[in-house]
Design a protein around this motif. Structure first.
Motif, PDB file in Angstrom:
ATOM      1  N   ASP A 284       0.839  -1.200   0.000  1.00  0.00           N
ATOM      2  CA  ASP A 284       0.000   0.000   0.000  1.00  0.00           C
ATOM      3  C   ASP A 284       0.873   1.249   0.000  1.00  0.00           C
ATOM      4  O   ASP A 284       2.100   1.161  -0.075  1.00  0.00           O
ATOM      5  N   LYS A 285       0.247   2.406   0.106  1.00  0.00           N
ATOM      6  CA  LYS A 285       1.018   3.639  -0.068  1.00  0.00           C
ATOM      7  C   LYS A 285       2.044   3.868   1.037  1.00  0.00           C
ATOM      8  O   LYS A 285       2.994   4.612   0.869  1.00  0.00           O
ATOM      9  N   ASP A 286       1.844   3.203   2.180  1.00  0.00           N
ATOM     10  CA  ASP A 286       2.819   3.351   3.258  1.00  0.00           C
ATOM     11  C   ASP A 286       3.870   2.242   3.247  1.00  0.00           C
ATOM     12  O   ASP A 286       4.666   2.109   4.173  1.00  0.00           O
ATOM     13  N   LYS A 288       3.240  -1.008   3.272  1.00  0.00           N
ATOM     14  CA  LYS A 288       2.868  -2.209   4.007  1.00  0.00           C
ATOM     15  C   LYS A 288       2.479  -3.302   3.025  1.00  0.00           C
ATOM     16  O   LYS A 288       1.708  -3.080   2.108  1.00  0.00           O
ATOM     17  N   GLY A 345       5.090   4.973  -4.630  1.00  0.00           N
ATOM     18  CA  GLY A 345       4.864   4.645  -3.222  1.00  0.00           C
ATOM     19  C   GLY A 345       6.172   4.398  -2.511  1.00  0.00           C
ATOM     20  O   GLY A 345       7.092   5.201  -2.584  1.00  0.00           O
ATOM     21  N   ARG A 346       6.286   3.246  -1.838  1.00  0.00           N
ATOM     22  CA  ARG A 346       7.519   2.897  -1.115  1.00  0.00           C
ATOM     23  C   ARG A 346       8.263   1.781  -1.825  1.00  0.00           C
ATOM     24  O   ARG A 346       9.074   1.084  -1.210  1.00  0.00           O
ATOM     25  N   HIS A 375       7.866   7.848  -2.840  1.00  0.00           N
ATOM     26  CA  HIS A 375       9.013   7.693  -1.945  1.00  0.00           C
ATOM     27  C   HIS A 375       9.898   6.536  -2.394  1.00  0.00           C
ATOM     28  O   HIS A 375      10.592   5.937  -1.594  1.00  0.00           O
TER      29      HIS A 375
END
Lengths: 489, 436
Positions: A284-286, A288, A345-346, A375
């Motif tokens: 996901d965007k963080d 995870k 994202g990450r 990111h």
């Protein structure tokens, strides 16, 4: 360009959930206990009714793996993987060896239908008229169905799962398996050698041009499973094959490991074209969840005048660690690598290629386009080397990186080793951003910001896209739009 | 299953440890603690080898079989003929010791040139500045230098001052007994000041002496500095160098490294931009033959916005020589509007030569223009054909093309006398007469 229009529409149509393959299939699964041990390897081997030598091979790989340490040189960061917390085998119940499509669980067929993969032979890939593609569908650890087998058999082509090949064509498997990526090649290849479950096997006989695209579609469904597929493609003298690979996985909060090995062998005058659209769940965007994609892909141009071409579109996976390579052993052989790697994202991508020139008059070409947004970190890492006997080796490399936003990173790490004076190597790399002028021009023509970015990026990657088979071109352009969703503003 | 293998000290590592134990550093001017700590770090890591990424192409552990003893402390040896360096100031080190009689140090206002020992006594902050390694410069080779070096030059140019002639630090090795020489230099150029400093290395062929130098360059705001490094050591020598430079706002640093000599040489350079609108120009030239091995490893740190760096590396390799270039440009997240360009070109004249290039970009800012290029190959046949069709004999045509190839770096040297010295080495390498 209608495809660009499609990208724009695709970007527009997506609101929240941008990973559209994130669903799970409710299906009963058989899996042994978590963790890795000799017992698990024996279990996998027994389930697949493998010959004794294969089990020995796996156990040998396992023993060697125990003595190895995880590589840490790639520019990626992730928490340590607990190899005892993974299911090494997961098979949909009762799907071990379906004889025909009618025996396949309808739930599985529905899954592939949702993914847009045609498993009925009269169907074709969405949106492409008249193109026929033979598919080997791999679901978690097993191949559930392989289409067009009978028609391919008429040409003498073998296209089946590797488990089947071990039973039906043991001589070919024994001769070529591990001959390009040796058992102890690297940490993940060794792990794969010990626990690999399924994958595709292709053999194209002498002088045969494969009449259709062959493809494998990999799907991870079960939670906490690792997928360890193994693909082996042999193109005998004077043959040609184009092979496509696609992959998706459900959205989950935990990371899943995918450690595949792909071996290609091209004999005299043979050509293999291998295309990948890698769209594993990126997290996901963080950051995870998502797939750890640690893959070893290598092609061996063993014969004279042989050619291997890799084309890859990398948009998925939380972490990608992958270097499709060419060993240019035969005189006059040629290797190509075309890559688009998009990270948002990450996501972390460390990908590239190796072109190892061993034979005389060998040539290679590398075109890599990296796009970093959000990111993410996007690294191109490549090796071009010419050994002392590789007279007149030639290489051209171009790697361009595009940065979207100031929180991401784009890196280029090429290794260029010339051990002979007659080798001519050229390498070029640039890093830039989408220029304000380009944006302004697009905006002044009435495009929205995201449309403009998709348009410019599609232009940036055009050199690579044109090397993709028709079936993937459209999909890729859509994918680029989706992958960059949310990267501006 | 992790098996820890006890590291076995190589003969050279053991010898270096023994020499250190034998040196009397208690009354030395530089902090004994710092030197001992550096030695401990070296002993822990040992000589760098190919399993260490930055030393992948230069395996020092294998190459450095033995380490010659520290130089004798007897009578000073004569420097010999220095007429080639008459045009500029000279600080002459013979076997690692300053030869005051042969030296001609500048005495202009605003220019202070002192020996390392004196400078350390005068400036308490200097030791700290010299001992902390910049990112990309740290290595066991630097640790060795920190542990052993007690000689060197400390040059300070005051704000607004100008060094009227280039200062040449000449390292000359003489005699018949090999030795390990360690030197540490520092150059501090004040705001709006101008200076040209050259390090020169010379020594007899066939003698396996070792030179390990480290230099720290601080370039003040709006200053203009040229730093030249000419390595023309004897054919059996080892030359290991660490260069660290910090460039202030609006300043310009021209860094030239030319390597013709030594069996094995390596320059590990780290340059950091600490002020905006500064410029770094780097030119590297290697001309090698036989089994010579030369490595230039460079780290350029764009820590602030609006700076420009240009690197040009030229390598000419004959016989079984090996040239290595590793260049890394890092652009930090805030360093917007960075302009970074790196080009490395290798010319291979013989089947057995090897060129290894690794230009790297690591970029975290989006509004930048960065690129690198790398080529390697033999002399362009079409160019050769063109010259021959004009009646120029093949050997002459070849040497013309090589001269032109190397000339791109030589021409970056602004000072005429220094440019002439480097061009002379290039011409001698090619075996041609030079008419300047």
């Amino acid at each position: 360009m209608p495809a660009v229009q499609e990208t724009i529409e695709q970007v527009r149509s997506i609101d929240v959930d941008k990973y559209k393959y994130g669903f799970t299939t409710e299906i009963e699964t058989e899996k042994p206990e978590k963790g890795l041990s000799e017992d698990i390897i024996r279990y996998i081997s027994a389930r697949k009714e493998e010959p004794e030598w294969m089990l020995e091979w796996r156990l040998d790989a396992y023993k060697r793996w125990l003595t190895m340490t995880e590589p840490g040189w790639a520019k990626v960061e992730y928490p340590k993987i607990d190899f005892q917390d993974i299911y090494y085998y997961a098979a949909p119940k009762g799907q071990d060896a379906p004889k025909s499509l009618d025996e396949v669980d309808p739930e599985l067929l529905l899954t592939y239908e949702k993914l847009g993969i045609p498993l009925k032979e009269q169907e074709v890939l969405a949106g492409v008229q008249g193109a026929r593609v033979a598919v080997d569908a791999v679901f978690d650890s097993v191949s559930v169905v392989t289409t067009f087998k009978d028609e391919l058999a008429k040409h003498g082509i073998i296209f089946c799962s590797i488990s089947e090949a071990m039973r039906d064509h043991p001589d070919l498997v024994k001769k070529y398996l591990g001959s390009v990526v040796p058992v102890t090649d690297n940490y993940y290849a060794t792990l794969n050698s010990a626990v690999f479950s399924d994958g595709s096997f292709v053999y194209i006989p002498k002088g045969v041009r494969c009449p259709m695209e062959l493809s494998t579609y990999f799907r991870i469904n079960e939670m906490d499973t690792g997928q360890f597929e193994r693909t082996l493609i042999i193109a005998d003298e004077g043959s040609y094959v184009s092979y496509l690979e696609g992959c998706t996985a459900p959205m989950r909060d935990t990371n899943q490991l995918h450690a595949a090995v792909v071996e290609l062998i091209a004999l005299d005058d043979a050509e293999i074209k291998y295309s990948t659209v890698q769209n594993w769940y990126p997290g996901d965007k963080d950051g995870k969840g998502g797939i750890y994609n640690f893959v070893t892909k290598r092609g061996d141009c063993r014969g004279k005048n042989s050619k291997i071409s890799w084309t890859q579109v990398e948009t998925g996976s939380a972490i990608t660690w992958k270097y499709p390579s060419c060993i240019l052993r035969g005189d006059n052989s040629r290797g190509e690598f075309y890559s688009i790697a998009i990270s948002n994202g990450r996501q972390q991508i460390d990908s590239g290629t190796k072109m190892v020139h061993l034979g005389k008059n060998t040539s290679s070409r590398i075109i890599s386009k990296g796009i970093a947004a959000g990111h993410s970190d996007n690294t191109y890492r490549g090796l071009v080397s010419a050994h002392a006997k590789a007279a007149n080796a030639r290489n051209f490399t171009q790697c361009d990186s595009l940065l979207i936003g100031h929180k991401c990173g784009a890196h280029t790490v090429p290794y260029i080793e010339a051990k002979t004076a007659t080798a001519v190597f050229e390498h070029e790399a640039t890093t830039s951003k989408i220029s304000d002028d380009q944006m302004f021009y697009c905006l002044s023509r009435g495009l929205g910001e995201e449309e403009a970015v998709a348009l410019i990026v599609n232009g940036f990657v055009r050199d690579v896209i044109q090397h993709l088979p028709m079936e993937f071109m459209v999909e890729t352009q859509k994918l680029i739009g989706i992958s960059l969703e949310g990267s501006v503003g | 299953m992790l098996t820890t293998v006890e590291r076995v000290q190589t003969a050279a590592e053991k010898a270096l440890s023994d020499y250190f134990a034998g040196t009397d550093i208690a009354d030395s001017a530089r902090g004994a603690e710092v030197r001992r700590a550096a030695m401990v770090r070296f002993q822990e890591q040992g000589l760098p080898h190919r399993r260490i990424e930055e030393w992948k192409y230069t395996d020092l552990r294998t190459a450095m079989r033995e380490a010659p003893a520290l130089p004798e402390t007897g009578d000073a040896l004569a420097a010999g003929d220095l007429s080639a360096y008459a045009a500029g100031y000279r600080a002459v080190f013979v076997n690692g010791r300053l030869d005051t009689a042969a030296s001609e140090l500048p005495e202009a206002a605003g220019v202070t040139v002192t020996s390392l020992a004196e400078a350390l006594e005068a400036d308490a902050g200097l030791a700290e500045r010299l001992d902390g390694a910049m990112e990309g410069a740290d290595s066991p080779v630097r640790d060795l230098n920190t542990a052993f070096a007690d000689q060197g030059m400390v040059i300070a140019i005051a704000d607004g001052a100008t060094l009227d002639r280039p200062l040449q630090i000449i390292h000359r090795f003489v005699g018949e007994a090999p030795a390990s020489v360690f030197l540490r230099h520092a150059l501090r150029v004040g705001d709006n000041a101008t200076a040209t400093v050259a390090e020169v290395f010379e020594g007899p062929d066939g003698l396996a002496y070792h030179v390990n130098t480290a230099a720290r360059i601080d370039v003040g705001t709006q200053a203009n500095v040229t730093y030249l490094r000419l390595q023309a050591d004897g054919t059996q020598a080892f030359n290991l160098a660490t260069l660290e430079a910090d460039i202030g706002a609006g300043a310009e640093l021209t860094l030239i490294a030319a390597s013709f000599g030594a069996a094995l040489s390596r320059v590990q350079a780290s340059v950091k931009f600490s002020g905006e609108h500064a410029i770094l120009k780097h030119g590297g030239l290697k001309m090698l033959r036989g089994k010579q091995h030369a490595d230039l490893t460079m780290f350029v740190d764009h820590a602030v916005p609006n700076c420009v760096s240009e690197e040009l590396e030229k390598t000419v390799l004959d016989d079984a020589a090996r040239g290595v270039f590793q260049g890394k440009i890092v652009v930090r997240p805030d360093a917007q509007k960075t302009d970074g360009r790196m080009m490395t070109q290798a010319l291979l004249l013989s089947e057995g030569a090897e060129a290894d290039n690794k230009p790297e970009l690591e970029i975290y800012a989006d509004d930048v223009q960065c690129g690198h290029g790398a080529t390697s190959g033999q002399i362009d046949e079409t160019l050769l054909f063109y010259l021959r069709s004009r009646g120029i004999p093949e050997s002459q045509a070849r040497s013309l093309l090589i001269q032109a190839f190397a000339g791109e770096v030589v021409d970056e040297i602004e000072d005429e006398a220094l440019r002439g010295i480097v061009a002379g080495h290039a011409a001698r390498w090619l075996g041609v007469e030079l008419d300047v």
